[in-house]
Design a protein around this motif. Structure first.
Motif, short mmCIF file in Angstrom:
data_model
loop_
_atom_site.label_atom_id
_atom_site.label_comp_id
_atom_site.label_asym_id
_atom_site.label_seq_id
_atom_site.Cartn_x
_atom_site.Cartn_y
_atom_site.Cartn_z
N MET A 94 23.98 40.11 37.25
CA MET A 94 24.55 40.72 38.80
C MET A 94 24.89 39.19 39.46
O MET A 94 26.82 39.69 39.74
CB MET A 94 23.38 41.30 39.25
N ILE A 95 24.44 38.14 39.51
CA ILE A 95 25.11 37.66 40.14
C ILE A 95 26.88 36.71 39.92
O ILE A 95 27.64 36.88 40.53
CB ILE A 95 24.29 36.73 41.05
N ASP A 96 26.61 36.65 38.60
CA ASP A 96 26.76 36.04 37.78
C ASP A 96 28.55 37.02 37.15
O ASP A 96 29.91 36.94 37.66
CB ASP A 96 26.55 35.61 36.04
N MET A 97 28.31 38.47 37.12
CA MET A 97 28.62 39.05 36.87
C MET A 97 29.73 39.26 38.27
O MET A 97 31.31 39.62 37.42
CB MET A 97 28.59 40.54 36.45
N ASP A 98 28.90 39.67 39.24
CA ASP A 98 29.84 40.35 40.29
C ASP A 98 30.87 38.63 40.67
O ASP A 98 32.08 38.49 40.92
CB ASP A 98 28.56 39.41 41.67
N SER A 99 30.78 37.29 40.74
CA SER A 99 31.71 36.00 40.80
C SER A 99 32.70 36.67 39.66
O SER A 99 33.41 35.98 40.06
CB SER A 99 30.63 34.53 40.12
N LEU A 100 32.25 37.35 38.13
CA LEU A 100 33.50 37.12 37.47
C LEU A 100 34.40 37.72 37.02
O LEU A 100 35.78 37.72 37.30
CB LEU A 100 33.13 37.27 35.95
N MET A 101 33.99 39.20 38.19
CA MET A 101 34.80 40.42 38.87
C MET A 101 35.77 40.14 39.85
O MET A 101 36.75 40.38 39.58
CB MET A 101 34.24 41.17 38.41
N LYS A 102 35.62 38.80 39.94
CA LYS A 102 36.00 38.32 41.62
C LYS A 102 37.35 37.60 41.32
O LYS A 102 37.65 36.32 42.23
CB LYS A 102 34.85 38.06 42.62
N GLY A 103 37.34 37.26 40.28
CA GLY A 103 38.12 36.22 39.25
C GLY A 103 37.99 35.26 38.63
O GLY A 103 38.81 34.41 38.42
N GLN A 104 37.22 34.35 38.63
CA GLN A 104 36.17 32.67 38.53
C GLN A 104 35.82 33.11 36.66
O GLN A 104 35.73 34.65 36.19
CB GLN A 104 34.79 32.68 38.80
N ASP A 105 36.46 32.21 36.25
CA ASP A 105 36.13 31.70 34.98
C ASP A 105 34.86 30.98 35.05
O ASP A 105 34.42 30.27 35.87
CB ASP A 105 37.64 31.13 34.68
N TYR A 106 34.40 31.13 33.63
CA TYR A 106 32.93 30.50 33.66
C TYR A 106 32.86 29.00 33.65
O TYR A 106 31.41 28.44 34.81
CB TYR A 106 32.17 30.55 31.76
N PRO A 107 33.54 28.08 33.73
CA PRO A 107 33.38 26.74 33.89
C PRO A 107 33.69 26.87 35.77
O PRO A 107 33.17 26.06 36.76
CB PRO A 107 35.24 25.82 33.90
N GLN A 108 33.81 27.69 36.58
CA GLN A 108 34.04 27.88 38.12
C GLN A 108 32.62 28.43 38.43
O GLN A 108 32.69 28.79 39.73
CB GLN A 108 35.00 28.42 38.78
N LEU A 109 32.07 28.91 37.88
CA LEU A 109 31.00 29.73 38.03
C LEU A 109 30.35 29.21 39.10
O LEU A 109 29.71 27.72 39.16
CB LEU A 109 29.82 29.51 36.94
#
Length: 280
Positions: A94-109
């Motif tokens: 859920m935390i990763d999905m939240d980050s991705l939905m806010k515009g981060q790409d995988y390397p930026q997680l």
């Protein structure tokens, strides 16, 4: 049943979140248990598309904070629950999905920590015996070569506060002792936490929020029970109809309207008709 405000301790639902919402307190708590530096505490709100899943799946983040480089989820676990490991996996997703939905790409997680503080030992050797460790730390490593790390920058840290006497780090031992016994002893930080608990019990805003939280939780429980009862009734109605019971009898037995039963068994009726035609 929810505790009375006067009986709340630091680790009780509602109180823990309120105390930890003090940025300085939250940072010191996390730094002591994780040995990481928290530069600046933020309490981000989850994306609207993600947030509902925390309640619909029966989980809710206790403390969700981040700084420039890290996201940390802190959880207090007072009672044994099934699949603790899978719960940490769910929080992480859920935390990763939240980050991705806010515009981060995988390397930026960001680097993430899922921190569970349990008042018991969650890991058992068998039905009667636990491993007895005060701390369990999990990272994704290669089974064939333990020096190879996956590099996903995710760590799960699980404390067993009941084993506080086995902790060598005095500052962690004192904090875990407070969590386990509600006795702050001589530790300055634990006494600070205990004092915040005392003040919050007298705070009208907290008292109001605590009452509202419990009302919300009771509504969720009540609605869940209704949904379960509804699903059970639907299954029974289909089963009765498939075994020859009339719509009128099902309606009377399950306290449904004729129209409701007709809608429920519509597909069952079609299936039975198909089976009859196939047999012919």
């Amino acid at each position: 049943m929810a505790k009375k405000i006067e009986d709340l301790t630091f680790i009780d639902d509602g109180m823990f979140q309120a105390v930890m919402h003090e940025p300085g307190v939250c940072a010191e708590f996390v730094e002591r248990l994780l040995h990481v530096k928290v530069e600046k505490v933020q309490f981000p709100k989850l994306e609207k598309a993600i947030a509902p899943f925390y309640t619909t799946k029966g989980v809710r983040l206790d403390v969700y904070l981040k700084d420039e480089n890290k996201i940390i989820d802190v959880e207090i676990q007072k009672y044994e629950q099934e699949a603790l490991g899978k719960r940490t996996r769910y929080y992480q997703s859920m935390i990763d999905m939240d980050s991705l939905m806010k515009g981060q790409d995988y390397p930026q997680l960001k680097e993430t920590y899922i921190l569970f503080i349990c008042t018991f030992d969650p890991f058992k050797k068998n039905e009667k015996e636990t491993y007895g460790l005060p701390l369990y730390t999990f990272k994704n490593l290669c089974l064939e070569e333990s020096d190879v790390q996956l590099g996903d920058n995710s760590t799960k840290v699980i404390y067993n506060a009941s084993a506080y006497k086995a902790v060598k780090d005095e500052r962690i031992q004192q904090l875990l002792q407070f969590i386990s016994t509600n006795n702050p002893g001589e530790d300055l930080f634990s006494n600070k936490l205990a004092e915040l608990v005392k003040k919050l019990k007298e705070n009208e805003r907290f008292r109001s929020d605590y009452a509202a939280m419990n009302l919300h939780d009771r509504d969720l429980i009540r609605n869940t029970k209704k949904e379960v009862a509804k699903e059970t009734s639907i299954k029974i109605a289909k089963s009765l109809f498939a075994n020859g019971a009339s719509i009128e009898l099902i309606s009377k037995s399950l306290e449904m309207t004729i129209e409701q039963v007709q809608e429920i068994v519509k597909d069952v009726s079609v299936n039975l008709k198909s089976e009859v035609e196939s047999a012919e």
